[in-house]
Design a protein around this motif. Structure first.
Motif, PDB file in Angstrom:
ATOM      1  N   ARG A   1      13.696  11.912  -4.589  1.00 55.65           N
ATOM      2  CA  ARG A   1      14.246  10.553  -4.649  1.00 55.65           C
ATOM      3  C   ARG A   1      13.186   9.557  -5.143  1.00 55.65           C
ATOM      4  NH1 ARG A   1      15.218   9.753   0.416  1.00 55.65           N
ATOM      5  NH2 ARG A   1      13.462   8.387   0.743  1.00 55.65           N
ATOM      6  N   THR A   2      11.982   9.662  -4.595  1.00 61.04           N
ATOM      7  CA  THR A   2      10.902   8.755  -4.986  1.00 61.04           C
ATOM      8  C   THR A   2      10.526   8.981  -6.449  1.00 61.04           C
ATOM      9  OG1 THR A   2      10.075   8.754  -2.722  1.00 61.04           O
ATOM     10  CG2 THR A   2       8.565   7.985  -4.427  1.00 61.04           C
ATOM     11  N   PHE A   3      10.442  10.229  -6.855  1.00 62.51           N
ATOM     12  CA  PHE A   3      10.113  10.557  -8.244  1.00 62.51           C
ATOM     13  C   PHE A   3      11.147   9.943  -9.178  1.00 62.51           C
ATOM     14  CE2 PHE A   3       9.636  12.987 -12.083  1.00 62.51           C
ATOM     15  CZ  PHE A   3       8.303  13.363 -12.116  1.00 62.51           C
ATOM     16  N   ARG A   4      12.415  10.109  -8.850  1.00 61.50           N
ATOM     17  CA  ARG A   4      13.495   9.564  -9.682  1.00 61.50           C
ATOM     18  C   ARG A   4      13.427   8.030  -9.709  1.00 61.50           C
ATOM     19  NH1 ARG A   4      18.274  11.296 -11.785  1.00 61.50           N
ATOM     20  NH2 ARG A   4      18.208  13.265 -10.677  1.00 61.50           N
ATOM     21  N   ASP A   5      13.150   7.395  -8.573  1.00 59.94           N
ATOM     22  CA  ASP A   5      13.046   5.930  -8.522  1.00 59.94           C
ATOM     23  C   ASP A   5      11.939   5.418  -9.438  1.00 59.94           C
ATOM     24  OD1 ASP A   5      15.088   5.782  -6.658  1.00 59.94           O
ATOM     25  OD2 ASP A   5      13.753   5.404  -4.945  1.00 59.94           O
TER      26      ASP A   5
ATOM     27  N   PRO B   1       0.824  -1.220   0.000  1.00 50.25           N
ATOM     28  CA  PRO B   1       0.000   0.000   0.000  1.00 50.25           C
ATOM     29  C   PRO B   1       0.858   1.271   0.000  1.00 50.25           C
ATOM     30  CG  PRO B   1      -0.846  -1.564   1.613  1.00 50.25           C
ATOM     31  CD  PRO B   1       0.444  -2.112   1.103  1.00 50.25           C
ATOM     32  N   HIS B   2       1.950   1.260   0.742  1.00 46.12           N
ATOM     33  CA  HIS B   2       2.827   2.432   0.793  1.00 46.12           C
ATOM     34  C   HIS B   2       3.426   2.731  -0.581  1.00 46.12           C
ATOM     35  CE1 HIS B   2       6.607   4.645   1.618  1.00 46.12           C
ATOM     36  NE2 HIS B   2       5.788   5.326   2.407  1.00 46.12           N
ATOM     37  N   ARG B   3       3.898   1.728  -1.266  1.00 44.50           N
ATOM     38  CA  ARG B   3       4.489   1.942  -2.588  1.00 44.50           C
ATOM     39  C   ARG B   3       3.425   2.373  -3.591  1.00 44.50           C
ATOM     40  NH1 ARG B   3       9.138   3.850  -4.239  1.00 44.50           N
ATOM     41  NH2 ARG B   3       9.663   3.119  -6.296  1.00 44.50           N
ATOM     42  N   TYR B   4       2.231   1.800  -3.483  1.00 43.06           N
ATOM     43  CA  TYR B   4       1.139   2.208  -4.354  1.00 43.06           C
ATOM     44  C   TYR B   4       0.836   3.690  -4.139  1.00 43.06           C
ATOM     45  CZ  TYR B   4      -3.354   2.752  -6.558  1.00 43.06           C
ATOM     46  OH  TYR B   4      -4.369   3.217  -7.354  1.00 43.06           O
ATOM     47  N   LEU B   5       0.770   4.121  -2.875  1.00 45.16           N
ATOM     48  CA  LEU B   5       0.507   5.515  -2.562  1.00 45.16           C
ATOM     49  C   LEU B   5       1.600   6.414  -3.128  1.00 45.16           C
ATOM     50  CD1 LEU B   5      -1.081   7.768  -1.154  1.00 45.16           C
ATOM     51  CD2 LEU B   5       0.212   7.232   0.928  1.00 45.16           C
ATOM     52  N   GLN B   6       2.849   6.004  -2.975  1.00 46.92           N
ATOM     53  CA  GLN B   6       3.943   6.802  -3.528  1.00 46.92           C
ATOM     54  C   GLN B   6       3.808   6.940  -5.043  1.00 46.92           C
ATOM     55  OE1 GLN B   6       7.403   4.625  -2.082  1.00 46.92           O
ATOM     56  NE2 GLN B   6       7.914   6.381  -0.786  1.00 46.92           N
ATOM     57  N   ARG B   7       3.510   5.846  -5.715  1.00 40.11           N
ATOM     58  CA  ARG B   7       3.371   5.883  -7.172  1.00 40.11           C
ATOM     59  C   ARG B   7       2.198   6.768  -7.578  1.00 40.11           C
ATOM     60  NH1 ARG B   7       0.834   2.839 -10.677  1.00 40.11           N
ATOM     61  NH2 ARG B   7       0.389   1.156  -9.233  1.00 40.11           N
ATOM     62  N   ARG B   8       1.115   6.667  -6.838  1.00 39.32           N
ATOM     63  CA  ARG B   8      -0.065   7.505  -7.120  1.00 39.32           C
ATOM     64  C   ARG B   8       0.271   8.977  -6.950  1.00 39.32           C
ATOM     65  NH1 ARG B   8      -3.608   9.143  -9.733  1.00 39.32           N
ATOM     66  NH2 ARG B   8      -5.739   9.384  -9.056  1.00 39.32           N
ATOM     67  N   ARG B   9       1.006   9.315  -5.892  1.00 44.18           N
ATOM     68  CA  ARG B   9       1.408  10.705  -5.670  1.00 44.18           C
ATOM     69  C   ARG B   9       2.320  11.190  -6.801  1.00 44.18           C
ATOM     70  NH1 ARG B   9       2.705  10.471   0.839  1.00 44.18           N
ATOM     71  NH2 ARG B   9       0.555  10.776   1.514  1.00 44.18           N
ATOM     72  N   VAL B  10       3.223  10.341  -7.223  1.00 44.83           N
ATOM     73  CA  VAL B  10       4.128  10.720  -8.321  1.00 44.83           C
ATOM     74  C   VAL B  10       3.333  10.922  -9.610  1.00 44.83           C
ATOM     75  CG1 VAL B  10       5.999   9.869  -9.807  1.00 44.83           C
ATOM     76  CG2 VAL B  10       6.221   9.758  -7.304  1.00 44.83           C
ATOM     77  N   GLU B  11       2.339  10.099  -9.861  1.00 44.16           N
ATOM     78  CA  GLU B  11       1.492  10.278 -11.045  1.00 44.16           C
ATOM     79  C   GLU B  11       0.829  11.647 -11.024  1.00 44.16           C
ATOM     80  OE1 GLU B  11      -1.299   7.090 -10.947  1.00 44.16           O
ATOM     81  OE2 GLU B  11       0.206   5.583 -11.452  1.00 44.16           O
ATOM     82  N   ARG B  12       0.290  12.027  -9.872  1.00 39.86           N
ATOM     83  CA  ARG B  12      -0.344  13.344  -9.749  1.00 39.86           C
ATOM     84  C   ARG B  12       0.685  14.446  -9.938  1.00 39.86           C
ATOM     85  NH1 ARG B  12      -4.453  14.148 -11.425  1.00 39.86           N
ATOM     86  NH2 ARG B  12      -4.629  16.052 -10.243  1.00 39.86           N
ATOM     87  N   ALA B  13       1.877  14.256  -9.382  1.00 39.95           N
ATOM     88  CA  ALA B  13       2.943  15.250  -9.535  1.00 39.95           C
ATOM     89  C   ALA B  13       3.338  15.381 -11.001  1.00 39.95           C
ATOM     90  CB  ALA B  13       4.145  14.868  -8.680  1.00 39.95           C
TER      91      ALA B  13
END
Length: 140
Positions: A95-99, A55-67
């Motif tokens: 860092r997360t965006f780049r990953d 769930p945490h990684r999904y949330l990070q990916r979702r946030r990056v998509e919005r960004a």
């Protein structure tokens, strides 16, 4: 697929929808487990088994998509976008965006050339995939 598995999948989809709706807020595993009607630890295991990421990684990916969308469509600063999508640290965001995307947010903004196509197609095309992350991880 058994009826029990179908029902569990539906509950996981409801929890994922809850993450999508509240992507800018901190992840509340306890609340998401309640939405899915399972224990917290079972929720995390089942979510990963169902969607291929925690769930945490999904949330990070979702946030990056919005960004990514905001970087393409607005002139707001990277810091403002970082805070808008739910990150509290510009360093963690970058860092997360780049990953996930493979480049820094400012580099993405510079090269982001939105093709003239229906929005649904553009969003699908520009969406970061979990597959790309696995490929980059294996290459390192």
């Amino acid at each position: 697929m058994t009826r029990a598995v179908e029902e569990l999948n539906r509950r996981m989809l409801r929890a994922r929808d809850a993450i999508d709706r509240a992507y800018a807020h901190p992840l509340d595993i306890e609340e998401l487990a309640r939405v899915a009607s399972v224990s917290e630890s079972h929720f995390i295991r089942t979510f990963r088994a169902t969607f291929g990421e925690t769930p945490h990684r999904y949330l990070q990916r979702r946030r990056v998509e919005r960004a990514m969308f905001k970087l393409r469509e607005t002139d707001r600063s990277v810091t403002d976008i970082c805070l808008d999508v739910g990150f509290s640290s510009l360093g963690t965001f970058s860092r997360t965006f780049r990953d996930i995307v493979g480049e820094a947010p400012t580099d993405y903004r510079k090269r982001a050339d939105v093709p003239s196509a229906p929005t649904c197609f553009t969003m699908s095309w520009m969406r970061p995939s979990s597959f790309g992350e696995a490929s980059r991880s294996n290459a390192q």
